[in-house]
Design a protein around this motif. Structure first.
Motif, PDB file in Angstrom:
ATOM      1  N   ALA A   1       0.831  -1.211   0.000  1.00 43.77           N
ATOM      2  CA  ALA A   1       0.000   0.000   0.000  1.00 43.77           C
ATOM      3  C   ALA A   1       0.863   1.259   0.000  1.00 43.77           C
ATOM      4  CB  ALA A   1      -0.935  -0.012   1.205  1.00 43.77           C
ATOM      5  N   LYS A   2       1.933   1.266   0.793  1.00 46.54           N
ATOM      6  CA  LYS A   2       2.827   2.412   0.800  1.00 46.54           C
ATOM      7  C   LYS A   2       3.510   2.595  -0.550  1.00 46.54           C
ATOM      8  CE  LYS A   2       3.873   2.249   5.766  1.00 46.54           C
ATOM      9  NZ  LYS A   2       4.960   2.066   6.790  1.00 46.54           N
ATOM     10  N   GLN A   3       3.891   1.483  -1.162  1.00 49.96           N
ATOM     11  CA  GLN A   3       4.544   1.576  -2.464  1.00 49.96           C
ATOM     12  C   GLN A   3       3.587   2.086  -3.537  1.00 49.96           C
ATOM     13  OE1 GLN A   3       7.771   1.109  -3.006  1.00 49.96           O
ATOM     14  NE2 GLN A   3       7.506   1.688  -5.156  1.00 49.96           N
ATOM     15  N   ASP A   4       2.337   1.654  -3.482  1.00 48.88           N
ATOM     16  CA  ASP A   4       1.343   2.136  -4.451  1.00 48.88           C
ATOM     17  C   ASP A   4       1.118   3.641  -4.311  1.00 48.88           C
ATOM     18  OD1 ASP A   4       1.066  -0.429  -5.401  1.00 48.88           O
ATOM     19  OD2 ASP A   4      -0.675  -0.893  -4.147  1.00 48.88           O
ATOM     20  N   ILE A   5       1.040   4.114  -3.073  1.00 47.67           N
ATOM     21  CA  ILE A   5       0.842   5.556  -2.860  1.00 47.67           C
ATOM     22  C   ILE A   5       2.064   6.337  -3.329  1.00 47.67           C
ATOM     23  CG2 ILE A   5       0.522   7.315  -1.088  1.00 47.67           C
ATOM     24  CD1 ILE A   5      -1.127   5.292   0.496  1.00 47.67           C
ATOM     25  N   ALA A   6       3.261   5.798  -3.069  1.00 52.07           N
ATOM     26  CA  ALA A   6       4.481   6.480  -3.512  1.00 52.07           C
ATOM     27  C   ALA A   6       4.567   6.535  -5.040  1.00 52.07           C
ATOM     28  CB  ALA A   6       5.707   5.781  -2.932  1.00 52.07           C
ATOM     29  N   ASP A   7       4.195   5.449  -5.710  1.00 47.10           N
ATOM     30  CA  ASP A   7       4.212   5.450  -7.178  1.00 47.10           C
ATOM     31  C   ASP A   7       3.183   6.416  -7.748  1.00 47.10           C
ATOM     32  OD1 ASP A   7       6.194   3.566  -7.054  1.00 47.10           O
ATOM     33  OD2 ASP A   7       4.845   1.851  -7.377  1.00 47.10           O
ATOM     34  N   ALA A   8       1.985   6.432  -7.167  1.00 43.65           N
ATOM     35  CA  ALA A   8       0.961   7.359  -7.635  1.00 43.65           C
ATOM     36  C   ALA A   8       1.379   8.810  -7.418  1.00 43.65           C
ATOM     37  CB  ALA A   8      -0.361   7.066  -6.926  1.00 43.65           C
ATOM     38  N   THR A   9       2.067   9.086  -6.311  1.00 43.17           N
ATOM     39  CA  THR A   9       2.558  10.445  -6.065  1.00 43.17           C
ATOM     40  C   THR A   9       3.637  10.825  -7.064  1.00 43.17           C
ATOM     41  OG1 THR A   9       2.062  10.165  -3.710  1.00 43.17           O
ATOM     42  CG2 THR A   9       3.524  11.976  -4.324  1.00 43.17           C
ATOM     43  N   ALA A  10       4.532   9.885  -7.384  1.00 43.02           N
ATOM     44  CA  ALA A  10       5.601  10.173  -8.338  1.00 43.02           C
ATOM     45  C   ALA A  10       5.050  10.400  -9.747  1.00 43.02           C
ATOM     46  CB  ALA A  10       6.612   9.029  -8.347  1.00 43.02           C
ATOM     47  N   GLN A  11       3.951   9.735 -10.107  1.00 46.07           N
ATOM     48  CA  GLN A  11       3.356   9.898 -11.435  1.00 46.07           C
ATOM     49  C   GLN A  11       2.372  11.056 -11.508  1.00 46.07           C
ATOM     50  OE1 GLN A  11       1.809   6.188 -12.964  1.00 46.07           O
ATOM     51  NE2 GLN A  11       3.541   5.000 -12.160  1.00 46.07           N
ATOM     52  N   GLY A  12       2.158  11.754 -10.409  1.00 41.95           N
ATOM     53  CA  GLY A  12       1.266  12.900 -10.426  1.00 41.95           C
ATOM     54  C   GLY A  12      -0.193  12.580 -10.209  1.00 41.95           C
ATOM     55  N   VAL A  13      -0.516  11.329  -9.909  1.00 42.55           N
ATOM     56  CA  VAL A  13      -1.914  10.969  -9.655  1.00 42.55           C
ATOM     57  C   VAL A  13      -2.365  11.534  -8.315  1.00 42.55           C
ATOM     58  CG1 VAL A  13      -3.526   9.050  -9.400  1.00 42.55           C
ATOM     59  CG2 VAL A  13      -1.653   8.901 -11.064  1.00 42.55           C
ATOM     60  N   LEU A  14      -1.510  11.509  -7.321  1.00 38.55           N
ATOM     61  CA  LEU A  14      -1.793  12.070  -6.002  1.00 38.55           C
ATOM     62  C   LEU A  14      -0.850  13.249  -5.747  1.00 38.55           C
ATOM     63  CD1 LEU A  14      -2.139   8.786  -3.881  1.00 38.55           C
ATOM     64  CD2 LEU A  14      -3.958  10.087  -4.993  1.00 38.55           C
TER      65      LEU A  14
END
Length: 401
Positions: free
Chosen positions: A135-148
């Motif tokens: 879950a932490k990795q998914d949030i970090a990836d989404a933040t890096a891609q600009g989704v979050l």
């Protein structure tokens, strides 16, 4: 000493005349002084005679009655040079060991099976991270891609957790709004086709089908978001089919696709004997009747649809293959997936039970596999329909090593 020298001079007078004649004829004119000096250093006159006789040429002009016949040369004729250096050993040619095929080969009635390249199996399985780490990795990836939107750099742990919870709530809320937008777009496409406009393309047809699936998942997903949205990452990990397509983070989408492909490969490996038996039993007819399937759940595992409960497995299998039949017709009209990207080609092959590609496969190789499926499915023996013929093609895929 003078007496001995006189004898040598006498010998020279009697013997050297033919030699002198030979030197004159051959163009080598030596003075008498040099000749006498050469013979003065010889020990025996006969030795001098033998030496000059052995070195004389066999010219016909130099022969005389005073010259003895020379013995035949004891030197053997020069042999050809033998190369003793060993060269590289050449193996037998392919033409000498392998029989050549006949020039008139029978015409093939079926397209040749494409050369699948399975993914290399890792020697040691990778460690599985925990759900919290994923879950932490998914949030970090989404933040890096600009989704979050990222948290402020000076935020503490409590403020960072609150920021991530708010961003996830906004993301899911936007996803729910996107489902409503897709509903309007799907209705506009249907209205256009109903009014006599151009038929829906493959992308529009898949868009409508995806919206229908998201609409069925809408009610339970809304309940989960309102009650406890922190459970959604765990649902994406263990029950990914409950999430609408608009509410899936990029990392979750990749993990869902990887898990689905892994389950398909596992189904191919565990049920190979069953698929081989089905193929052998139906080779004469060229199709497999859906009613004769004893284990439809095995075929459901190949194409990646749920086989539970078992009572609905056969119905889901037939419905999925009917959708694939319509999709094959559109793909053929659009040039066998000429405009599809690499992820879209992989998705199309997974839907057809062909997940044996690897990351090294190019787009052309995947299009060749897709073309093989479409060409094989188009062959309709007597008594076959779209579903039964595709069941036979699935049997070929499942029994292929």
């Amino acid at each position: 000493m003078l007496r001995f020298t006189g004898k040598n001079v006498a010998v020279n007078r009697t013997v050297v005349q033919p030699r002198r004649l030979h030197l004159v004829l051959s163009g080598q004119c030596l003075s008498s002084g040099r000749l006498q000096l050469a013979y003065h250093h010889a020990r025996v006159g006969r030795t001098v005679l033998a030496r000059f006789a052995s070195t004389s040429t066999s010219s016909s002009d130099a022969k005389s009655s005073h010259t003895p016949n020379l013995p035949p040369s004891s030197v053997s004729p020069r042999k050809h040079r033998v190369e003793l250096k060993p060269g590289p050993l050449k193996g037998p040619s392919q033409s000498s060991t392998t029989p050549r095929p006949h020039s008139t080969s029978p015409k093939q009635t079926h397209p040749s099976f494409p050369a699948f390249r399975p993914s290399p199996k890792p020697s040691t399985p990778d460690p599985v991270p925990s759900a919290i780490e994923l879950a932490k990795q998914d949030i970090a990836d989404a933040t890096a891609q600009g989704v979050l939107r990222p948290a402020p750099p000076d935020a503490g742990s409590i403020r960072r957790f609150t920021h991530q919870a708010i961003e996830l709530f906004k993301f899911y809320f936007r996803g729910l709004k996107a489902i409503n937008t897709h509903r309007k777009q799907a209705a506009a496409i249907r209205a256009r086709v109903a009014a006599g406009g151009p038929a829906a393309s493959r992308a529009e047809s898949r868009f409508i089908r995806t919206f229908q699936q998201d609409a069925l998942k809408l009610i339970p997903f809304v309940i989960i978001v309102l009650v406890m949205e922190e459970l959604i990452p765990f649902i994406a990990l263990y029950v990914p089919r409950m999430l609408p397509s608009t509410c899936v983070l990029p990392g979750q989408r990749d993990r869902i696709n990887a898990k689905a492909r892994k389950n398909q490969l596992l189904a191919l490996a565990e049920n190979r004997q069953l698929f081989e038996l089905l193929r052998k039993e139906s080779e004469s007819s060229g199709f497999i009747a859906a009613q004769s399937l004893g284990r439809p759940g095995a075929l459901c595992g190949i194409i990646g649809i749920p086989a539970w409960p078992p009572q609905l497995a056969q119905w889901r299998l037939q419905r999925h293959l009917q959708n694939i039949s319509s999709d094959d017709t559109m793909l053929k009209q659009e040039g066998y997936g000429r405009d599809l990207t690499l992820p879209e080609l992989k998705e199309a092959l997974q839907e057809r039970g062909m997940p044996t590609f690897s990351e090294r496969n190019s787009a052309d190789e995947l299009r060749a596999q897709l073309k093989w499926w479409i060409d094989m499915s188009e062959i309709m023996p007597e008594g076959a329909d779209a579903v039964s013929r595709r069941l036979f093609v699935l049997g070929i895929i499942g029994s292929h090593e």
